[in-house]
Scaffold this active site. Structure first.
Site, PDB file in Angstrom:
ATOM      1  N   ASP A 206      21.082  51.901  30.543  1.00 64.35           N
ATOM      2  CA  ASP A 206      19.843  51.424  31.166  1.00 64.35           C
ATOM      3  C   ASP A 206      19.627  52.091  32.527  1.00 64.35           C
ATOM      4  OD1 ASP A 206      17.465  49.962  31.207  1.00 64.35           O
ATOM      5  OD2 ASP A 206      18.381  48.235  32.168  1.00 64.35           O
TER       6      ASP A 206
ATOM      7  N   LYS B  16      25.660  37.754  41.624  1.00 60.53           N
ATOM      8  CA  LYS B  16      24.752  37.817  40.480  1.00 60.53           C
ATOM      9  C   LYS B  16      25.151  36.692  39.536  1.00 60.53           C
ATOM     10  CE  LYS B  16      23.237  41.085  36.892  1.00 60.53           C
ATOM     11  NZ  LYS B  16      23.416  42.462  36.389  1.00 60.53           N
TER      12      LYS B  16
END
Length: 260
Positions: free
Chosen positions: A96, A3
């Site tokens: 989240d 990532k």
């Protein structure tokens, strides 16, 4: 899986610091249902996380393309509660949680991912970043998160409650029209639509568990993710028996109160 910050963001000090915080958060946790981070690279124009590759797709992808029965949906919520409780014990909130942030490995072990906006408990960062970016996904956001109040484990409990509601009913617990601000204000000012009104086929014990998780006041929800998971498991056992998790096609690796 790697990532990496895009070239347009890597020179933004705020974003870079948040990315480093994500690496530190992930590295501090070890749990069979949380994706592990193996390395962090920060050199000149490169900021990257190296983590386990989960190639089995997201919960959202499987839900949209295959769907889940009620037993599998409860198992997914248990996995979320198990991973989150472990994170909460070391002082980390996810902030989240949503179906896109739960991924299956090739072995069907389900893991919570993307603690990218996680914050250490007790840190009173505001809801938005300096450039106005909202931290969190409004559809799953707890009222206190939407209003910028203090957060705690019940904040993540609320998000898992939304996830469970959605997978059981096929819709979100609030109207989603009117744009971003309208959605956020509904979470602050309105109660969730009762699950049994939109999905009459959901058994009453599950409805009760889900709706408690979606209470507007954090003190009215389950105080911990573990408590929420235990309540889900108790309702499922009452409905389908103590062996209700057998043959679901999801590998559950976490022993203890939640999955027992």
């Amino acid at each position: 899986a790697i990532k990496q910050l895009s070239s347009g963001l890597v020179n933004n000090d705020e974003v870079r610091a948040r990315f480093l915080a994500e690496a530190q958060v992930l590295a501090s946790m070890s749990h069979p249902h949380i994706v592990p981070i193996y390395d962090y690279v920060e050199q000149e124009e490169t900021c990257a996380l190296v983590m386990e590759r989960l190639g089995g797709g997201t919960v959202w992808h499987r839900f949209v393309n295959e769907g889940f029965d009620q037993r599998t949906t409860c198992a997914i919520a248990l996995v979320a509660c198990s991973g989150l409780h472990s994170a909460h014990q070391v002082g980390v909130l996810h902030r989240d949680m949503k179906p896109e942030n739960m991924l299956f490995g090739e072995d069907n072990v389900l893991k919570v991912t993307d603690f990218g906006i996680a914050r250490v408990l007790g840190n009173h960062d505001t809801l938005a970043t300096p450039d106005g970016e909202l931290l969190g996904t409004p559809a799953y956001m707890a009222p206190e998160q939407a209003s910028g109040a203090d957060l705690g484990p019940p904040t993540d409990v609320f998000a898992v409650g939304v996830l469970l509601y959605e997978l059981l009913s096929g819709r979100l617990p609030y109207k989603d029209d009117g744009g971003l601000l309208a959605i956020v204000l509904r979470h602050v000012n309105e109660d969730a639509i009762p699950l049994n009104e939109v999905a009459p086929a959901v058994p009453a014990p599950l409805v009760e568990v889900v709706m408690r998780a979606l209470a507007r006041a954090p003190s009215d929800r389950y105080p911990t993710a573990q408590d929420f998971g235990i309540a889900i498991g108790a309702a499922a056992s009452a409905l389908w028996g103590s062996d209700w998790m057998d043959g679901l096609g999801i590998s559950l690796r976490e022993p203890g109160p939640i999955l027992d």
